[in-house]
Design a protein around this motif. Sequence first.
Motif, short mmCIF file in Angstrom:
data_model
loop_
_atom_site.label_atom_id
_atom_site.label_comp_id
_atom_site.label_asym_id
_atom_site.label_seq_id
_atom_site.Cartn_x
_atom_site.Cartn_y
_atom_site.Cartn_z
N ASP A 1 -8.87 5.72 -6.90
CA ASP A 1 -7.49 6.07 -6.07
C ASP A 1 -7.59 5.55 -4.76
O ASP A 1 -6.54 4.90 -3.98
CB ASP A 1 -7.26 7.60 -5.88
N THR A 2 -8.62 5.45 -4.12
CA THR A 2 -8.79 4.74 -2.78
C THR A 2 -8.53 3.29 -2.61
O THR A 2 -7.82 2.61 -1.91
CB THR A 2 -10.11 5.18 -2.01
N ILE A 3 -9.35 2.93 -3.82
CA ILE A 3 -9.28 1.36 -4.06
C ILE A 3 -7.90 0.89 -4.27
O ILE A 3 -7.40 -0.23 -3.75
CB ILE A 3 -10.43 0.74 -5.18
N LEU A 4 -7.24 1.61 -5.24
CA LEU A 4 -5.89 1.26 -5.64
C LEU A 4 -4.71 1.44 -4.48
O LEU A 4 -3.87 0.41 -4.49
CB LEU A 4 -5.48 2.32 -6.80
N HIS A 5 -4.93 2.21 -3.81
CA HIS A 5 -3.88 2.66 -2.68
C HIS A 5 -4.43 1.56 -1.25
O HIS A 5 -3.35 0.69 -0.95
CB HIS A 5 -3.91 3.75 -2.02
N ALA A 6 -5.61 1.50 -0.92
CA ALA A 6 -5.88 0.76 0.19
C ALA A 6 -5.92 -0.65 -0.23
O ALA A 6 -5.27 -1.34 0.79
CB ALA A 6 -7.26 1.15 0.80
N ASN A 7 -6.35 -1.20 -1.25
CA ASN A 7 -6.65 -2.68 -1.53
C ASN A 7 -5.69 -3.27 -2.32
O ASN A 7 -5.28 -4.40 -2.20
CB ASN A 7 -8.14 -2.94 -1.94
N ILE A 8 -5.09 -2.70 -3.56
CA ILE A 8 -4.20 -3.15 -4.47
C ILE A 8 -2.89 -2.88 -4.08
O ILE A 8 -2.12 -4.04 -3.86
CB ILE A 8 -4.77 -2.68 -6.03
N MET A 9 -2.38 -1.77 -3.79
CA MET A 9 -1.09 -1.60 -3.35
C MET A 9 -0.99 -2.12 -1.97
O MET A 9 0.06 -2.74 -1.70
CB MET A 9 -0.72 -0.07 -3.32
N GLY A 10 -1.89 -2.19 -1.18
CA GLY A 10 -1.96 -2.68 0.16
C GLY A 10 -1.52 -4.12 0.28
O GLY A 10 -0.92 -4.88 1.06
N SER A 11 -2.39 -4.66 -0.59
CA SER A 11 -2.38 -6.25 -0.59
C SER A 11 -1.19 -6.67 -1.20
O SER A 11 -0.41 -7.54 -0.82
CB SER A 11 -3.51 -6.82 -1.53
N TYR A 12 -0.55 -5.98 -2.33
CA TYR A 12 0.68 -6.33 -2.85
C TYR A 12 1.70 -6.08 -2.00
O TYR A 12 2.88 -6.78 -1.82
CB TYR A 12 1.00 -5.42 -3.98
N ASN A 13 1.86 -5.21 -1.09
CA ASN A 13 2.82 -4.70 -0.05
C ASN A 13 2.86 -5.93 1.09
O ASN A 13 3.83 -6.22 1.31
CB ASN A 13 2.73 -3.61 0.69
N ILE A 14 1.76 -6.32 1.35
CA ILE A 14 1.57 -7.50 2.40
C ILE A 14 2.14 -8.70 1.93
O ILE A 14 3.26 -9.26 2.42
CB ILE A 14 0.40 -7.72 2.62
N PHE A 15 1.70 -8.95 0.62
CA PHE A 15 2.65 -10.29 0.19
C PHE A 15 3.91 -10.36 0.08
O PHE A 15 4.85 -10.96 -0.03
CB PHE A 15 1.75 -10.90 -1.00
N GLU A 16 4.48 -9.08 -0.63
CA GLU A 16 5.80 -8.88 -1.21
C GLU A 16 6.57 -8.71 0.21
O GLU A 16 7.84 -9.08 0.32
CB GLU A 16 5.89 -7.76 -1.89
N SER A 17 6.12 -8.14 1.25
CA SER A 17 7.02 -7.90 2.40
C SER A 17 6.90 -9.14 3.12
O SER A 17 8.13 -9.55 3.83
CB SER A 17 6.13 -6.79 3.25
N ALA A 18 5.86 -9.99 3.15
CA ALA A 18 6.05 -11.27 3.80
C ALA A 18 7.00 -12.28 3.09
O ALA A 18 7.83 -12.83 3.57
CB ALA A 18 4.61 -12.00 3.64
N ARG A 19 7.27 -12.04 1.56
CA ARG A 19 8.04 -12.70 0.76
C ARG A 19 9.56 -12.48 1.19
O ARG A 19 10.26 -13.27 1.60
CB ARG A 19 7.94 -12.48 -0.72
N LYS A 20 9.71 -11.08 1.28
CA LYS A 20 11.01 -10.69 1.92
C LYS A 20 11.36 -11.10 3.24
O LYS A 20 12.54 -11.13 3.64
CB LYS A 20 11.23 -9.25 1.57
N ALA A 21 10.62 -11.08 4.29
CA ALA A 21 10.78 -11.34 5.69
C ALA A 21 10.57 -12.77 5.87
O ALA A 21 10.88 -13.28 7.01
CB ALA A 21 9.65 -10.48 6.34
N GLY A 22 10.37 -13.64 4.95
CA GLY A 22 10.08 -15.23 4.90
C GLY A 22 8.99 -15.50 5.98
O GLY A 22 9.25 -16.68 6.53
N VAL A 23 7.83 -14.87 5.83
CA VAL A 23 6.86 -15.32 6.63
C VAL A 23 5.78 -16.05 5.65
O VAL A 23 5.78 -15.92 4.30
CB VAL A 23 5.90 -13.92 6.82
N PRO A 24 5.66 -17.22 6.21
CA PRO A 24 5.20 -18.51 5.30
C PRO A 24 3.63 -18.59 4.91
O PRO A 24 3.40 -19.22 4.19
CB PRO A 24 5.59 -19.73 6.33
#
Length: 264
Positions: A77-100
């Motif tokens: 659960d810790t790895i899932l939330h901190a590393n897997i969900m966290g990394s997905y959120n970083i990349f997807e949020s960057a995509r939506k915000a146009g961060v290159p």
Amino acid sequence: MPQILLTGASGRLGTHLRHWFTARGRAFLATDIISAPDDAPVEIADLADRAAVDRLMARDISAVIHFGGMSKEAGWDTILHANIMGSYNIFESARKAGVPRVIFASSYHAQGMYPTDETPIALTDPYRPDSLYGVSKAFGETLSRLYFDKFGIECLAIRICTAGQPGTTREARLWFNRDDMASLVDHALDTPNLGHRTLFGISNNPNAFFLTPPDPAFGWVPTHSALELGTPDPRDPLDPADPRNPLVGGIFTQWGHFDDEDPR
């Protein structure tokens, strides 16, 4: 004013990067799930909370240095939330915000199950993670590949090795000087046409376990070596009696599943 988003800014490597950037006048927004040990300004946010990441990414972000998450082995659960969900959120949020561009802190533990007598290990050798932590870093690397190929977000994935003070010959062979780390991040931020790259975060050590081939188009090389430390000496033989030495991942390879009652 455009600024870099630095996740994991309260950790040891994040703290070094904060000081490095401050000394060079680089604008950045620091974030972590905990306060900084030196009381520096750090935005508190959980990377598993997509709305929180979106709020950070909306603040004129020019690039992301993603060093946040769990930095060692833990339960699922810790790895899932901190590393897997966290990394997905970083990349997807960057995509939506146009961060290159994203600089992703991966780890040599994505290949930690290789025997030490089969080194050096190449970037192109298959993943052999030694832990759920290592699995999460392999996930982040493949996620970054998707977001480059499909959405054009450039990325450098750094398979960080031993970035602390080495205490054994094995760690000396894996040593990554923190100024080498910071200069690599700087270079990845400034180089044109970064594309998608993966590098081992390791200094110029004799008997190094990992090998990054020369990349003239990228043009970064480490300037430090474990030899400058004096001891432990990376040229010394590995102690065959030390159970951490047969496999590259060291003690990570000895632990069981952290969701069991006593994995160690």
